[in-house]
Design an enzyme around this catalytic site. Structure first.
Site, PDB file in Angstrom:
ATOM      1  CB  SER A 101      97.928  -0.139  35.132  1.00 47.00           C
ATOM      2  OG  SER A 101      97.560   0.332  34.090  1.00 47.00           O
TER       3      SER A 101
ATOM      4  CE1 TYR B  26      94.262   3.554  37.822  1.00 43.92           C
ATOM      5  CE2 TYR B  26      95.320   3.316  35.766  1.00 43.92           C
ATOM      6  CZ  TYR B  26      94.666   2.802  36.809  1.00 43.92           C
ATOM      7  OH  TYR B  26      94.481   1.436  36.865  1.00 43.92           O
TER       8      TYR B  26
END
Length: 262
Positions: free
Chosen positions: A143, A156
């Protein structure tokens, strides 16, 4: 890996979002597929549709990567069926946009189990066969959140930082032995991630899952160790190089605080 036609790709989290987009894009380019996710019904529907549309072989194995034994069980089932994995797409994962203390430790353990542990296990399982063939490819979906600390998305983004560093480390070990390992770093993408994460992405630009999958496959074929999806995301990735770490934390904190608590 120079070409993916007639290769076989294992895709995790294949029933929706980026995983589903990878399935379609790889099939379009002539790859056979092994699809895994929790929902057998969704996988069967997708497999039937893709196999008829693109005339490729599609096998499905339902499984929950939250269970610690699932990666090894999945690999055993694939081998027992006489299948070989040429490409691994580690796509399964989830996140939460939240004040750190507003989620349970169990939720964070589950996040780490899928985002990190299952990914590492699958890489460890498939690499020996790839090395024996002196050819193979792995895309680990990270990400743009991996590129800096992210307050309010702490676990995360930290898990995705692991994915990025881990993938590039493996690239350093195996790229000269015929294996391409690419960390794919998409930003905001129009998937079900936002609903699960309770992410307020209003006003934020977003890429489509198809664009993410296309850029991931292109990066793999170009033997890249990582790929940031989207021109603006790429430009923003330079910010941590010009700001101090504390300044970068403050920038992200201000932005995410308004998204989570605004």
């Amino acid at each position: 890996m120079k070409a993916i036609k007639n290769k076989t790709a294992l895709i995790t989290g294949a029933s929706s979002g980026i995983g589903e987009a990878f399935a379609y894009e790889l099939a379009k380019q002539g790859s056979n597929l092994i699809l895994t996710a929790r929902s057998q019904d969704k996988l069967n529907f997708l497999a039937d549709k893709i196999s008829r549309e693109y005339n490729v072989k599609v096998d499905v194995f339902a499984g929950d990567l939250l269970q610690k034994d699932t990666p090894s069980q999945l690999y055993s089932q694939i081998k027992q069926k006489g299948l070989s994995i040429d490409i691994l797409i580690n796509n399964a994962g989830f996140g939460k946009w939240t004040n750190f203390l507003d989620e349970t430790t169990q939720q964070y353990e589950d996040m780490i189990e899928i985002n990190i542990n299952a990914l590492v296990k699958l890489c460890h399982l498939v690499l020996p066969d790839m090395l024996q063939k002196r050819e193979g490819a792995i895309i680990n979906v990270a990400s743009t959140g991996a590129l800096q600390p992210c307050p309010y998305v702490a676990v995360y983004c930290a898990s995705k930082s692991f994915v990025l560093d881990f993938s590039e480390a493996l690239y350093g070990e195996y790229s000269k032995k015929g294996i391409t390992i690419t960390a794919l770093c998409p930003g905001n993408t129009t998937t079900g991630f936002q609903s699960v994460a309770k992410a307020n992405t209003k006003g934020m630009p977003a890429d489509t899952p198809n664009e993410v999958a296309k850029q991931g496959i292109k990066a793999l074929l170009q033997n890249k160790s990582f790929k940031i999806v989207g021109k603006m995301n790429y430009v923003q990735s330079f910010l941590p190089r010009f700001l101090t770490r504390k300044a970068m934390i403050n920038v992200v904190s201000g932005m995410m605080n308004s998204k989570v608590n605004g």
